[in-house]
Design an enzyme around this catalytic site. Structure first.
Site, short mmCIF file in Angstrom:
data_model
loop_
_atom_site.label_atom_id
_atom_site.label_comp_id
_atom_site.label_asym_id
_atom_site.label_seq_id
_atom_site.Cartn_x
_atom_site.Cartn_y
_atom_site.Cartn_z
CG ASP A 8 79.18 -8.19 -8.32
OD1 ASP A 8 78.26 -7.42 -8.64
OD2 ASP A 8 79.80 -8.91 -9.13
CE LYS B 173 76.80 -4.93 -14.32
NZ LYS B 173 76.97 -6.30 -13.88
CD GLN C 5 77.55 -9.29 -15.87
OE1 GLN C 5 78.07 -8.31 -15.35
NE2 GLN C 5 76.25 -9.52 -15.79
N1 GUN Z 1 74.63 -11.02 -13.38
C1 GUN Z 1 73.40 -10.50 -13.15
N2 GUN Z 1 73.45 -9.56 -12.17
C2 GUN Z 1 74.74 -9.49 -11.78
C3 GUN Z 1 75.41 -8.71 -10.81
O1 GUN Z 1 74.84 -7.88 -10.09
N3 GUN Z 1 76.76 -8.92 -10.72
C4 GUN Z 1 77.41 -9.85 -11.48
N4 GUN Z 1 78.72 -9.99 -11.28
N5 GUN Z 1 76.81 -10.59 -12.38
C5 GUN Z 1 75.48 -10.40 -12.54
#
Ligand code: GUN
Length: 292
Positions: A121, A54, A98
């Site tokens: 998100d 990311k 995350q």
């Molecule tokens: N863990 C797996 N997918 C995601 C996501 O799209 N956002 C976040 N914050 N954690 C994740």
């Protein structure tokens, strides 16, 4: 039928290049560089890889990036304080914590604590409510990436039967909302569904997000369907670790109109949509560079 494998990596790269141009144009107009903060708690190896990818992509797009790493044993209060500080920081437009968090920490509490306008998100109940009532909002990145692919692949989705396998808050539920908004007839299939197989076989669009390696084989797919595989599962085969999706690609690919591979399908599009959301949040906030 020839196999149309959707190249999510190439599409995501193209979108990120376009957004990098937009970021440059905005800063030239005197706006502050869009800022993304990612919080990683603990040592989950998959999460560490996702966060690295990311940040790498966000930097390619020219975003201002902040990574905050906390020990797996950190307290709820310590994590809360990090989020509260990020909510208040002017240089940060988007906040992502995350998931999953270590078991002693509350994901619900953290999702609720992130300021809705910085919730890139799209998990905050305010943004979930806006999505489900058809209001403009920050939309969860994975379903947003799926929709982008479907629009490019199919165009108008009106009247199509879309089946979503999985009902998570991160993918299944928001995906169903987006497909409904795009005028699809939507079925959400899950572990308690009765005769899930016959529903899946009726799908013009099949989105699979359950986290079960290669669950979907050709008996669940209508010939000519567009199949989006959201799963990323590490398995061991012939003594080697490899990544597979929730769809048995080799079994299904030749009967689909189009299919996303794993890796290189939905994953890169999820990250591109995180950049898109950060840019959208920055535009909404509209913070100018300080005058020196
Ligand atoms: N863990 C797996 N997918 C995601 C996501 O799209 N956002 C976040 N914050 N954690 C994740």
């Amino acid at each position: 039928m020839s196999v149309n494998v959707i190249d999510g990596r190439q599409l995501a790269e193209h979108l990120v290049e376009e957004m990098a141009e937009e970021v440059k144009a905005r800063t030239a107009q005197g706006y502050q560089t869009p800022g993304l903060a990612v919080v990683l708690v603990g040592e989950n190896p998959a999460s560490a890889i996702y966060v690295r990818n990311k940040i790498r992509t966000a930097e390619k797009a020219g975003l201002h990036c902040v990574v905050i790493k906390l020990d797996a044993s950190c307290s709820q209060q310590a994590l809360d304080e990090v989020v509260i500080e990020l909510n208040e920081r002017d240089d940060i437009d988007g906040i992502l914590v995350q998931l999953p968090l270590p078991a002693h920490l509350s994901e619900e509490r953290i999702i609720n604590l992130i300021s809705p306008e910085k919730d890139v998100d799209g998990f905050h109940p305010m943004n979930v409510g806006r999505l489900s009532t058809g209001q403009a909002t920050l939309v969860p990145c994975t379903p947003l990436g799926c929709l982008e692919i479907l629009k490019r692949e199919i165009g108008d989705l009106s009247g199509m039967h879309a089946v979503v396998i999985g009902r998570s808050n991160i993918v299944g539920k928001p995906m169903a909302s987006l497909l409904l908004q795009a005028n699809c007839t939507v079925s959400v299939v899950h572990s308690k569904s009765v005769d899930a197989a016959s529903l899946c076989r009726q799908a013009d669009i099949l989105v699979v997000a359950v986290g079960v390696p290669e669950l979907v084989d050709r008996h669940l797919v209508k010939p000519g369907a567009v199949v989006l595989d959201v799963g990323i599962n590490a398995i061991e085969q012939d003594g080697k670790r490899k990544l597979v999706g929730d769809v048995n690609f080799a079994d299904v690919a030749d009967i689909c109109q189009a299919i996303t591979p794993v890796p290189g399908g939905i994953g890169p599009m999820t990250i591109a949509c995180l950049i898109k959301n950060t840019l959208a949040a920055a535009k909404q906030r509209g913070v100018k560079q300080p005058v020196v």
